[in-house]
Design an enzyme around this catalytic site. Structure first.
Site, PDB file in Angstrom:
ATOM      1  N   GLU A 127      26.499  24.112   4.675  1.00 37.52           N
ATOM      2  CA  GLU A 127      26.634  22.921   3.812  1.00 37.52           C
ATOM      3  C   GLU A 127      26.145  21.606   4.246  1.00 37.52           C
ATOM      4  O   GLU A 127      26.113  21.355   5.244  1.00 37.52           O
ATOM      5  CB  GLU A 127      28.268  22.674   3.569  1.00 37.52           C
ATOM      6  CG  GLU A 127      28.294  21.514   2.293  1.00 37.52           C
ATOM      7  CD  GLU A 127      29.735  21.386   1.959  1.00 37.52           C
ATOM      8  OE1 GLU A 127      30.599  21.883   2.607  1.00 37.52           O
ATOM      9  OE2 GLU A 127      29.873  20.745   1.040  1.00 37.52           O
ATOM     10  N   GLY A 267      34.323  17.832  10.780  1.00 38.69           N
ATOM     11  CA  GLY A 267      35.431  18.375  11.181  1.00 38.69           C
ATOM     12  C   GLY A 267      35.616  19.753  10.967  1.00 38.69           C
ATOM     13  O   GLY A 267      36.035  20.418  12.021  1.00 38.69           O
ATOM     14  N   ALA A 268      35.173  20.279   9.827  1.00 43.13           N
ATOM     15  CA  ALA A 268      35.538  21.849   9.496  1.00 43.13           C
ATOM     16  C   ALA A 268      34.756  22.334   8.418  1.00 43.13           C
ATOM     17  O   ALA A 268      34.351  21.373   7.586  1.00 43.13           O
ATOM     18  CB  ALA A 268      36.769  22.314   9.783  1.00 43.13           C
ATOM     19  N   ASN A 271      33.605  27.884   5.017  1.00 42.46           N
ATOM     20  CA  ASN A 271      32.925  29.232   4.487  1.00 42.46           C
ATOM     21  C   ASN A 271      33.661  30.340   4.129  1.00 42.46           C
ATOM     22  O   ASN A 271      34.877  30.455   4.763  1.00 42.46           O
ATOM     23  CB  ASN A 271      32.163  29.760   6.117  1.00 42.46           C
ATOM     24  CG  ASN A 271      31.354  28.415   6.583  1.00 42.46           C
ATOM     25  OD1 ASN A 271      30.470  28.035   6.072  1.00 42.46           O
ATOM     26  ND2 ASN A 271      31.928  28.527   7.753  1.00 42.46           N
ATOM     27  N   HIS A 303      43.383  22.031   4.435  1.00 43.02           N
ATOM     28  CA  HIS A 303      42.263  21.481   3.563  1.00 43.02           C
ATOM     29  C   HIS A 303      41.140  22.510   3.478  1.00 43.02           C
ATOM     30  O   HIS A 303      40.834  22.900   2.355  1.00 43.02           O
ATOM     31  CB  HIS A 303      41.447  20.316   4.094  1.00 43.02           C
ATOM     32  CG  HIS A 303      40.250  19.827   3.338  1.00 43.02           C
ATOM     33  ND1 HIS A 303      40.199  18.656   2.696  1.00 43.02           N
ATOM     34  CD2 HIS A 303      39.009  20.192   3.384  1.00 43.02           C
ATOM     35  CE1 HIS A 303      39.320  18.503   2.063  1.00 43.02           C
ATOM     36  NE2 HIS A 303      38.241  19.397   2.539  1.00 43.02           N
ATOM     37  N   GLU A 304      40.793  23.178   4.501  1.00 41.93           N
ATOM     38  CA  GLU A 304      39.635  24.025   4.573  1.00 41.93           C
ATOM     39  C   GLU A 304      40.258  25.532   3.762  1.00 41.93           C
ATOM     40  O   GLU A 304      39.390  26.195   3.000  1.00 41.93           O
ATOM     41  CB  GLU A 304      39.361  24.816   6.104  1.00 41.93           C
ATOM     42  CG  GLU A 304      38.614  23.435   6.837  1.00 41.93           C
ATOM     43  CD  GLU A 304      37.807  22.602   6.161  1.00 41.93           C
ATOM     44  OE1 GLU A 304      36.840  23.227   5.263  1.00 41.93           O
ATOM     45  OE2 GLU A 304      37.657  21.365   6.404  1.00 41.93           O
ATOM     46  N   HIS A 307      40.282  25.283   0.041  1.00 45.45           N
ATOM     47  CA  HIS A 307      39.029  25.215  -0.630  1.00 45.45           C
ATOM     48  C   HIS A 307      38.574  26.744  -1.034  1.00 45.45           C
ATOM     49  O   HIS A 307      37.899  26.899  -1.908  1.00 45.45           O
ATOM     50  CB  HIS A 307      37.787  25.064   0.452  1.00 45.45           C
ATOM     51  CG  HIS A 307      37.353  23.527   0.532  1.00 45.45           C
ATOM     52  ND1 HIS A 307      37.184  22.792  -0.653  1.00 45.45           N
ATOM     53  CD2 HIS A 307      37.091  22.615   1.764  1.00 45.45           C
ATOM     54  CE1 HIS A 307      36.662  21.468  -0.153  1.00 45.45           C
ATOM     55  NE2 HIS A 307      36.876  21.316   1.220  1.00 45.45           N
TER      56      HIS A 307
HETATM   57  N1  0A1 Z   1      32.828  20.755   3.125  1.00 46.46           N
HETATM   58  C1  0A1 Z   1      33.408  20.559   4.642  1.00 46.46           C
HETATM   59  C2  0A1 Z   1      32.830  19.295   5.367  1.00 46.46           C
HETATM   60  C3  0A1 Z   1      31.592  19.277   5.751  1.00 46.46           C
HETATM   61  C4  0A1 Z   1      30.482  18.771   5.179  1.00 46.46           C
HETATM   62  C5  0A1 Z   1      29.093  18.933   5.479  1.00 46.46           C
HETATM   63  C6  0A1 Z   1      29.147  19.680   6.768  1.00 46.46           C
HETATM   64  O1  0A1 Z   1      27.731  19.842   7.164  1.00 46.46           O
HETATM   65  C7  0A1 Z   1      26.741  18.556   7.038  1.00 46.46           C
HETATM   66  C8  0A1 Z   1      29.999  20.373   7.370  1.00 46.46           C
HETATM   67  C9  0A1 Z   1      31.191  20.060   6.902  1.00 46.46           C
HETATM   68  C10 0A1 Z   1      35.024  20.014   4.487  1.00 46.46           C
HETATM   69  O2  0A1 Z   1      35.037  19.127   3.290  1.00 46.46           O
HETATM   70  O3  0A1 Z   1      35.770  20.320   5.182  1.00 46.46           O
HETATM   71 ZN    ZN Z   2      36.314  19.654   2.121  1.00 47.01          ZN
END
Ligand code: 0A1
Ligand code: ZN
Length: 880
Positions: A127, A267-268, A271, A303-304, A307
Site C-alpha cells: 500500500e 505502523g502496520a 495485508n 485496527h489491522e 480492516h
Molecule cells: N493501511 C495501513 C497504513 C499504511 C499505509 C501505507 C503504508 O505504506 C506506505 C503502510 C501502512 C493502516 O492503516 O494501518
Molecule cells: Zn488503517
C-alpha cells in the site's frame, strides 16, 4: 531520480479500468543479489469500460524487465513498450494470459516500498502503490484478483516462507532451496499482497469463531523477540471477539498471521491474512514497553484486524476514497479501545490528537477534505485528516443515527458491497438506506476541508425563565476552497443549574420530562435555541463528548470553567474545562510575562484534583496533564514558541512549588504493590505517580530527585523506569541525568525498541536535546539512517516535540531539519516528506521565525532531483 515535474491526479478523471485481472500466479525466486518475479495474469477487457480499443498499460517502478509473453508466446521487442513506469502492450485480444518476468533488488531497496530486506528477512509493503515495484501490474485498488504465490529461497537462511491465504503446497528444491505455495481464495487489490521470508520463530494460538470454526493464529518474530508476543496475541483474540459481538463480523480464512519487522515506514499493514507490523507497534514485555505502548499495540492490532472487513472484504475504488477504510476502521478501533478501558479517557486521548495535530493540518497548506479531490503523491495522504477526522465523521453518523440504526447501516454496507471496491458515498448511502435519514447535507463533511468554527453566545431572561443559545457556524477558507456551505453538525449539550445539578432541557415550555442532555442538529449558518423553565442563569456544557470536530468559541469566565471542572456530569467536558482554564492562565502569562501572578484558583483546582481520592483516578491523571506546547501553538496566531515554552514551564513550576506536599502525598499513595498489570486502574496509578515525579523534578526538588533515582533502580516495568528517566532527563540535575542515561543504555542496548525510546527521551527534552546533543545522537553507533524508527526517534522527536529547541530564534533548528530532509529524500522519500511537516506550518509563527522556516523550505525545494513526495509537500507549503 525525477526529471519532470510531478503530475496532479484528479478524482474527476476517474475511469473504470480498461482491463480486469481474474487471477495472478506469482513465483518468487529469492536470492542474496536480487529476486526474480514470474507473474502470470489472466486478463480480460472490462465490459464496463468504454475504451474498447485501449492498449494494455501496466504500472511499474524500478523494475528490470526480462521477458513478456502473451498466451504463452514470447513477445518480440516491437510488440510492447517498456517505459520504465509502464509496460504497454498495444494489441491484445478480449481475454488472454500475460506472463511477465522481472528482476528486482530487494537488498538495495531503501524506500521500503515493494519487496525489501529488513534485518535479514524479506518482506513487502504494497500500500498504496508498492506492488508496481515488484512486477508490472494494474496497480489500482479497483482491480481485484485471486492470488496464488510460490516462494522459493534458501532453506537455512529463510526457513519461513509466507504469503496471503492458505499454504497449499511445499517441498524441497536443489541447492539447499525450498518452496511454499500460498493461495488466497478472496479476490483482492494488489495493495493487500504480502510476502515474508526469513528465519523467524512461530508463536501459535487458536481462536474459535462465533460459528464454531477454529482459526490458527500465528505470530512470526525474530528469535530474540519470542517472549514479546503475548500482548499482541491477546489483543488479537479480543479484537476478533469484539468484531463478532459489536459488528457481527466473523473472520474468513483458516489462518491469521502477524509478522514483526524492524524497518517499516508506518505502523502496520492489513495485508489479507498476513498483517505486517512495525516491531515497535507489536512487540511488548513488561520490562521493555510502557503502558502507552501496550495500549497502542492493542489499538493497532485491532485496527489491522478490523480492516479485514472494513478495507479488505470491502475495499476502496480509488485512493481518493482512502478514508472509506481508514476513517471507518479508526472509528472501529477507538470504539474497541473505549470498550476495553475507560471510554472517557480514550475520548480525551483521541480529541487531544485531533485538536493539536489534525486541526493544525486542516489550517495549514496541506489542508484537504476527508475525500480529497486531487493529489500528486498518494503516500502524502495518509494523514490525520483521512484517519482521525475521517473517524470523527463516522462517529457523527453514529451519533445522528444512534447505535442500532448505525449497526443496521454497517450490516447493509458489508452485505451490499462484499467483494467490491467502493466509495465513501456508497458508505453514506448504506447508512441512509438502512436508517431512512437524509444525509445529503452531511456529505459536505467529506467534500469541504477546514475545521468549522462555532461562535456561541447566550443570554438569560430571568423574567420569562428563558435561556437562549445562539450558534453561528463558519468554515475557514482552505487552499482551493472558499465560501463554504454550512455543514450538518451534531451538537451535544447540557445545562447546569447554580447548584451544579443538570437541568431538564425544555425546548418547549412545560416539557416536564425533558432530558438533561440533547444532541442539537445544526444545519443553518445561524441557529437560536430557547430553553424554557430555567430559574437562574445556567452554565452551559457545550459540545459534550466532543460530538463534532469543530472549534467552539464562547466567552467562558474562569468561574464557569472551575464550576464545570467540578460539576459537569460529562467527564470529557470536565477535562476540557480544566484544559481551557490552564490555556487561559498560560496565555495571559505569554501576553504579560512580567505580570507573574498566576491565578491562585488554578492552584486550588489542581490541589483538589491531586488530593481527592474519590475522583476517577484515570480522569484525574489526564486532568493533571497541562495543555501541550503544540496545542498552545495551535491556538495562537503568530506564535512565539520560546515565549510559550517559558510561560508553560513557569505555570508548571508554580504549581509544583505550591503543591509539593500534595505531590509527595500522591506519589506515596499510588505506590503499587503486587504484580504488574495493564488495567485502567494500574495505568492511572503509574501515570499519577510519574506526573507527580516529573513536576517535583521541574523545581529541582531534592526529595523528588532521590525518589526518581530509587524508582529508576527498583522499577520492574518500563513505565516506571521511563517515568523516572524522563523526569531526571528534564530536570536540572545534570550528573544524575547523564548517569541515568548511561545506565539505561548499557542495560538495554541490544533491544532496538528500547533504544528508540532512549533516543527520543533525549531528543524531545529541552535539557538534553539541544542541537549539539542531537548531532551526537546522530553519530551514536545505535543510530541508523536506514531505519525509520531511529530517524523518527531522533529527528522527528526533536522537530515535533522539542519545540523550544527546534524554534531556536537563530533558525538553526530549521536548517538542521532541512539538511536531514535533503539527505533522506533519495533513500526514503516517504519518511523525508513526513519529516517536513513542522516546517510546512511556517505561516503560524511570528515573522522572525516564519521567515527562517520559509527559507529552510526553499532550500529543500531547490535540491536537485527532489522526490515527488517531498516536492508536493514543499511546493504546496510555499504556494501563495
Ligand atoms: N493501511 C495501513 C497504513 C499504511 C499505509 C501505507 C503504508 O505504506 C506506505 C503502510 C501502512 C493502516 O492503516 O494501518
Ligand atoms: Zn488503517
Amino acid at each position: 531520480m525525477r526529471t519532470s515535474q510531478p503530475q496532479t491526479i484528479y478524482l474527476s478523471d476517474y475511469k473504470v479500468p480498461a482491463y480486469l485481472v481474474d487471477t495472478v500466479d506469482l513465483r518468487f525466486e529469492l536470492f542474496e543479489d536480487g529476486a526474480r518475479v514470474h507473474s502470470t495474469l489472466e486478463l480480460r477487457r472490462n465490459p464496463e469500460s468504454d475504451e474498447t480499443a485501449a492498449p494494455l498499460e501496466l504500472d511499474g517502478d524500478s523494475l528490470t524487465l526480462e521477458s513478456v509473453a502473451l498466451n504463452g508466446a514470447e513477445l518480440a521487442a516491437g510488440d510492447y513498450e517498456d517505459r520504465g513506469d509502464q509496460l504497454v502492450v498495444r494489441s491484445v485480444p478480449e481475454q488472454f494470459t500475460l506472463t511477465v518476468v522481472t528482476w528486482i533488488e530487494p537488498q538495495n531497496n531503501t524506500r521500503l516500498e515493494g519487496l525489501y530486506k529488513s534485518s535479514g528477512m524479506f518482506c513487502t509493503q504494497c500500500e498504496a502503490e508498492g506492488f508496481r515495484c515488484i512486477t508490472f501490474f494494474p496497480d489500482r485498488p479497483d482491480v481485484m484478483a485471486r492470488f496464488r504465490t510460490r516462494i522459493e529461497a534458501n532453506k537455512d537462511a529463510y526457513p519461513v516462507l509466507l504469503s496471503n491465504g492458505n499454504d497449499v503446497e511445499k517441498g524441497e528444491l536443489e541447492n539447499g532451496r525450498h518452496f511454499v505455495t500460498w493461495e488466497d481464495p478472496f479476490p483482492k487489490p494488489c495493495y493487500l499482497f504480502a510476502l515474508v521470508a526469513g528465519d523467524l520463530v512461530e508463536k501459535r494460538d487458536t481462536f474459535s469463531t462465533c460459528s464454531g470454526r477454529d482459526i490458527d493464529l500465528r505470530m512470526y518474530v525474530e528469535p530474540r523477540n519470542a517472549e514479546k508476543c503475548d500482548h499482541a496475541m491477546d489483543s488479537l483474540k479480543r479484537s476478533m471477539r469484539w468484531d463478532e459481538e459489536v459488528y457481527g463480523r466473523e473472520y474468513d480464512l483458516d489462518i491469521f498471521m502477524i509478522v514483526a519487522v524492524d524497518d517499516f515506514n508506518m505502523g502496520a499493514m492489513e495485508n489479507k491474512g498476513l498483517n505486517i507490523f512495525n516491531s515497535s507497534c507489536v512487540l511488548a514485555s513488561q520490562e521493555t514497553a510502557t503502558d502507552l505502548a501496550f495500549q497502542r499495540i492493542e489499538a493497532i492490532v485491532a485496527h489491522e484486524y478490523f480492516h479485514n472487513w472494513s478495507g479488505n472484504r470491502v475495499t476502496c475504488r480509488d485512493w481518493f476514497q482512502l478514508s472509506l477504510k481508514e476513517g471507518f476502521t479508526v472509528f472501529r478501533d477507538s470504539q474497541f479501545s473505549a470498550d476495553m478501558g475507560s471510554p472517557t479517557v480514550k475520548r480525551i486521548e483521541d480529541v487531544t490528537l485531533l485538536r493539536t495535530a489534525q486541526f493544525a493540518e486542516d489550517g495549514g497548506p496541506m489542508s484537504h477534505p476527508v475525500r480529497p479531490a486531487s493529489y500528486m503523491e498518494i503516500s502524502n495522504f495518509y494523514t490525520l485528516t483521512i484517519y482521525e477526522k475521517g473517524a470523527e465523521v463516522v462517529r457523527m453518523i453514529h451519533t445522528l443515527l444512534g447505535p442500532d440504526m448505525f449497526r443496521k447501516g454497517s450490516d447493509l454496507y458489508f452485505e451490499r458491497h462484499d467483494g467490491q471496491a467502493v466509495t465513501t458515498d456508497d458508505f453514506v448511502k448504506a447508512m441512509e438506506d438502512a436508517s431512512g435519514r437524509d444525509l445529503s447535507q452531511f456529505r459536505l463533511w467529506y467534500e469541504q476541508a477546514g475545521t468549522p468554527v462555532l461562535a456561541i453566545s447566550d443570554d438569560f431572561d430571568a423574567e420569562t425563565g428563558v435561556y437562549r443559545l445562539t450558534i453561528e457556524q463558519s468554515i475557514p477558507d482552505t487552499p482551493g476552497q472558499t465560501n463554504k456551505k454550512p455543514q450538518h453538525i451534531p451538537f451535544a449539550l447540557g445545562l447546569l443549574g447554580q447548584d451544579g445539578q443538570p437541568l431538564p432541557l425544555q425546548l418547549e415550555s412545560g416539557d416536564s420530562g425533558a432530558p438533561t442532555e440533547r444532541v442539537l442538529e445544526l444545519t443553518e449558518a445561524v441557529h437560536t435555541f430557547e430553553f424554557h423553565g430555567v430559574e437562574s442563569r445556567p452554565v452551559p456544557s457545550l459540545l459534550r463528548h466532543f460530538s463534532a470536530p469543530v472549534r467552539v468559541r464562547y466567552n467562558w469566565t474562569r468561574e464557569q470553567l472551575l464550576f464545570l471542572m467540578s460539576h459537569d456530569p460529562d467527564g470529557f467536558n470536565r477535562w476540557d474545562a480544566g484544559q481551557r482554564l490552564a490555556v487561559d492562565v498560560i496565555q495571559s502569562l505569554v501576553n504579560a510575562p512580567d505580570d507573574a501572578e498566576i491565578d491562585p484558583r488554578l492552584v486550588e483546582a489542581y490541589r483538589k484534583l491531586i488530593s481527592d481520592a474519590d475522583l476517577d483516578q484515570a480522569l484525574v491523571a489526564k486532568m493533571l496533564q497541562l495543555p501541550s506546547e503544540a496545542y498552545l501553538i495551535e491556538l495562537t496566531d503568530k506564535a512565539d514558541v520560546p515565549a510559550i515554552h517559558r510561560a508553560r514551564e513557569a505555570v508548571l513550576r508554580h504549581l509544583a512549588g505550591a503543591l509539593k506536599g500534595e505531590l509527595l502525598g500522591c506519589y506515596q499513595r499510588h505506590q503499587g504493590s503486587g504484580p504488574y498489570e495493564v488495567t485502567p486502574e494500574a495505568i492511572a496509578r503509574r501515570s499519577l505517580r510519574n506526573t507527580a515525579l516529573a513536576w517535583l523534578l521541574m523545581i529541582d526538588d531534592e526529595e523528588g530527585r532521590s525518589l526518581a533515582v530509587s524508582q529508576l533502580n527498583a522499577a520492574d516495568n518500563m513505565t516506571d523506569r521511563m517515568g523516572a528517566l524522563r523526569a531526571l532527563v528534564n530536570s536540572g540535575f545534570e550528573s544524575d541525568r547523564q548517569e541515568a542515561l548511561d545506565d539505561f543504555y548499557n542495560r538495554f542496548q541490544d533491544d532496538p525498541q528500547v533504544v528508540e525510546q532512549w533516543f527520543s527521551v533525549q531528543a524531545a527534552s529541552d535539557q538534553a536535546g539541544q542541537l549539539s546533543d542531537i548531532h551526537k545522537l546522530l553519530e551514536h553507533p545505535a543510530f541508523d539512517w536506514k531505519n525509520p524508527n531511529k530517524i523518527r526517534s531522533v529527528v522527528g522527536a526533536f522537530a515535533g516535540q522539542n519545540l523550544a529547541a527546534f524554534h531556536n530564534p537563530d533558525g538553526s533548528g530549521y536548517q538542521f531539519l532541512a539538511d536531514q530532509v535533503c539527505r533522506l529524500d533519495d533513500s526514503n522519500p516517504q519518511i523525508a516528506a513526513r519529516l517536513v511537516t513542522p516546517l510546512t506550518r511556517w505561516r503560524k509563527f511570528a515573522p522572525s521565525y516564519s521567515d527562517r522556516m520559509k527559507s529552510a523550505l526553499e532550500r529543500i525545494r531547490d535540491k536537485a532531483g527532489l522526490s515527488r513526495d517531498v516536492y508536493e509537500v514543499v511546493h504546496k507549503s510555499l504556494a501563495d
